[in-house]
Structure formats: C-alpha cells, structure tokens
Write a protein that holds these residues in place. Structure first.
Motif, mmCIF file in Angstrom:
data_model
loop_
_atom_site.group_PDB
_atom_site.id
_atom_site.type_symbol
_atom_site.label_atom_id
_atom_site.label_comp_id
_atom_site.label_asym_id
_atom_site.label_seq_id
_atom_site.Cartn_x
_atom_site.Cartn_y
_atom_site.Cartn_z
ATOM 1 N N MET A 1 0.708 -1.051 -0.034
ATOM 2 C CA MET A 1 0.133 0.200 -0.003
ATOM 3 C C MET A 1 0.706 1.233 0.177
ATOM 4 S SD MET A 1 -3.079 0.817 2.695
ATOM 5 C CE MET A 1 -3.175 2.344 3.016
ATOM 6 N N SER A 2 0.440 2.227 -0.970
ATOM 7 C CA SER A 2 1.480 3.527 -0.770
ATOM 8 C C SER A 2 0.463 4.562 -0.478
ATOM 9 C CB SER A 2 1.973 3.373 -2.297
ATOM 10 O OG SER A 2 2.555 4.711 -2.570
ATOM 11 N N THR A 3 1.072 5.386 0.310
ATOM 12 C CA THR A 3 0.326 6.783 0.587
ATOM 13 C C THR A 3 0.642 7.874 -0.520
ATOM 14 O OG1 THR A 3 1.860 7.414 1.685
ATOM 15 C CG2 THR A 3 0.011 5.888 2.724
ATOM 16 N N ILE A 4 1.396 7.586 -1.542
ATOM 17 C CA ILE A 4 1.898 8.581 -2.190
ATOM 18 C C ILE A 4 1.587 8.218 -3.821
ATOM 19 C CG2 ILE A 4 3.764 9.725 -0.662
ATOM 20 C CD1 ILE A 4 5.903 8.195 -2.687
ATOM 21 N N GLY A 5 1.038 7.199 -3.953
ATOM 22 C CA GLY A 5 0.446 7.037 -5.580
ATOM 23 C C GLY A 5 1.452 6.158 -6.244
ATOM 24 N N TYR A 6 2.376 5.544 -5.808
ATOM 25 C CA TYR A 6 3.502 4.901 -6.450
ATOM 26 C C TYR A 6 3.464 3.514 -5.814
ATOM 27 C CZ TYR A 6 5.772 8.896 -8.233
ATOM 28 O OH TYR A 6 5.796 10.211 -9.001
ATOM 29 N N VAL B 1 11.939 3.731 -10.275
ATOM 30 C CA VAL B 1 11.646 4.818 -11.344
ATOM 31 C C VAL B 1 12.821 5.952 -11.152
ATOM 32 C CG1 VAL B 1 9.000 4.905 -11.307
ATOM 33 C CG2 VAL B 1 10.172 6.076 -9.609
ATOM 34 N N ASP B 2 13.039 6.672 -11.857
ATOM 35 C CA ASP B 2 13.980 7.898 -11.606
ATOM 36 C C ASP B 2 13.450 8.745 -10.786
ATOM 37 O OD1 ASP B 2 16.165 9.437 -11.916
ATOM 38 O OD2 ASP B 2 15.572 10.278 -13.832
ATOM 39 N N LEU B 3 13.923 8.906 -9.280
ATOM 40 C CA LEU B 3 13.659 9.782 -8.491
ATOM 41 C C LEU B 3 13.706 11.174 -9.023
ATOM 42 C CD1 LEU B 3 14.302 7.857 -5.279
ATOM 43 C CD2 LEU B 3 12.297 8.045 -6.331
ATOM 44 N N ALA B 4 14.590 11.637 -9.755
ATOM 45 C CA ALA B 4 14.858 12.847 -10.273
ATOM 46 C C ALA B 4 13.483 13.470 -10.780
ATOM 47 C CB ALA B 4 15.920 13.003 -11.185
ATOM 48 N N ASN B 5 12.747 12.692 -11.405
ATOM 49 C CA ASN B 5 11.469 13.053 -12.125
ATOM 50 C C ASN B 5 10.113 12.989 -11.076
ATOM 51 O OD1 ASN B 5 12.542 13.402 -14.447
ATOM 52 N ND2 ASN B 5 12.554 11.156 -15.118
ATOM 53 N N VAL B 6 10.348 12.439 -9.746
ATOM 54 C CA VAL B 6 9.379 12.345 -8.888
ATOM 55 C C VAL B 6 9.157 13.309 -8.001
ATOM 56 C CG1 VAL B 6 8.632 10.746 -6.891
ATOM 57 C CG2 VAL B 6 9.819 9.657 -8.862
ATOM 58 N N GLY B 7 8.024 13.919 -7.745
ATOM 59 C CA GLY B 7 8.050 14.967 -6.708
ATOM 60 C C GLY B 7 7.974 14.681 -5.669
ATOM 61 N N ALA B 8 6.940 15.151 -4.574
ATOM 62 C CA ALA B 8 7.284 14.940 -2.978
ATOM 63 C C ALA B 8 7.116 13.302 -2.848
ATOM 64 C CB ALA B 8 6.045 15.610 -2.486
ATOM 65 N N ILE B 9 8.061 12.825 -1.933
ATOM 66 C CA ILE B 9 7.934 11.267 -1.677
ATOM 67 C C ILE B 9 7.709 11.092 -0.194
ATOM 68 C CG2 ILE B 9 9.512 10.720 -3.579
ATOM 69 C CD1 ILE B 9 11.661 10.658 -1.355
ATOM 70 N N TYR B 10 6.875 12.183 0.309
ATOM 71 C CA TYR B 10 6.474 12.001 1.776
ATOM 72 C C TYR B 10 5.147 11.418 1.906
ATOM 73 C CZ TYR B 10 4.864 16.640 0.986
ATOM 74 O OH TYR B 10 4.494 17.821 0.322
ATOM 75 N N TRP C 1 -2.242 16.775 2.086
ATOM 76 C CA TRP C 1 -2.893 17.151 3.365
ATOM 77 C C TRP C 1 -2.246 17.964 4.246
ATOM 78 C CZ3 TRP C 1 -7.543 15.057 4.781
ATOM 79 C CH2 TRP C 1 -7.977 13.913 3.942
ATOM 80 N N GLU C 2 -1.075 18.762 3.756
ATOM 81 C CA GLU C 2 -0.402 19.698 4.541
ATOM 82 C C GLU C 2 -1.433 20.764 5.177
ATOM 83 O OE1 GLU C 2 0.150 19.241 1.215
ATOM 84 O OE2 GLU C 2 2.189 18.257 1.389
ATOM 85 N N VAL C 3 -2.226 21.426 4.264
ATOM 86 C CA VAL C 3 -3.200 22.400 4.895
ATOM 87 C C VAL C 3 -4.141 21.804 6.162
ATOM 88 C CG1 VAL C 3 -4.853 24.242 4.372
ATOM 89 C CG2 VAL C 3 -2.707 23.964 2.792
ATOM 90 N N ALA C 4 -4.737 20.851 5.581
ATOM 91 C CA ALA C 4 -5.641 20.191 6.713
ATOM 92 C C ALA C 4 -4.919 19.672 7.901
ATOM 93 C CB ALA C 4 -6.381 18.881 5.990
ATOM 94 N N MET C 5 -3.660 19.167 7.645
ATOM 95 C CA MET C 5 -3.005 18.669 9.065
ATOM 96 C C MET C 5 -2.444 20.142 9.806
ATOM 97 S SD MET C 5 -2.949 15.159 9.043
ATOM 98 C CE MET C 5 -1.804 14.207 9.356
ATOM 99 N N THR C 6 -1.927 21.144 9.052
ATOM 100 C CA THR C 6 -1.807 22.157 9.731
ATOM 101 C C THR C 6 -3.070 22.911 10.891
ATOM 102 O OG1 THR C 6 -0.100 22.773 8.127
ATOM 103 C CG2 THR C 6 -0.717 24.564 9.428
ATOM 104 N N VAL C 7 -4.195 22.835 9.903
ATOM 105 C CA VAL C 7 -5.268 23.281 10.595
ATOM 106 C C VAL C 7 -5.697 22.466 11.910
ATOM 107 C CG1 VAL C 7 -7.755 23.692 10.380
ATOM 108 C CG2 VAL C 7 -6.411 24.469 8.712
#
Length: 72
Positions: free
Chosen positions: A1-6, A11-20, A25-31
């Motif tokens: 199970m992957s929470t980031i969609g991979y 894959v070439d990690l240079a072409n991958v965006g955020a891997i956290y 959910w950054e805004v919701a978790m901050t709120v």
C-alpha cells in the motif's frame, strides 16, 4: 500500500515530486494541529486557574490559619 501513489520505486527519483506520506494533506494537517494546540492551551488555562483558585481559597481560610497558630 502506498500513500503517495507509487506502486514501485523502480523509477527515476529525479522525475518524482514529493515522496513523503499524505501529500496534499499539508493544509488540513496544519489546521488540525493548530486547533489541537489552541484546545490544549484552553484546557490547561482552565485547569490551572481552577487549581490556583483552590490554592487561594486554602491560603485565605482564616479558620485553618487560626487553628494552626493556636497549636503553637
């Protein structure tokens, strides 16, 4: 199970965006974090005021003071 969609990291990690985890959910978790923080401070404020009020009543209890002075 992957929470980031991979499903595969082959894959070439240079072409991958955020891997956290939970990206997006950054805004919701901050709120949620700020609301928790404010709620915790409110609870602490109420409990500490009740404790201090109780201590003040005990300190100003004239009968208790008089009894402790009469013992000596």
């Amino acid at each position: 199970m992957s929470t980031i969609g991979y499903e595969s990291w082959a894959v070439d990690l240079a072409n991958v965006g955020a891997i956290y985890p939970f990206q997006g959910w950054e805004v919701a978790m901050t709120v949620i974090g700020v609301l928790f923080w404010i709620g915790w401070h409110r609870i602490q404020f109420v409990r500490e005021n009740a404790h201090l009020e109780n201590a003040k009543k005990r300190a100003l209890d004239h009968e208790r003071i008089q009894k402790s002075v009469e013992r000596y």
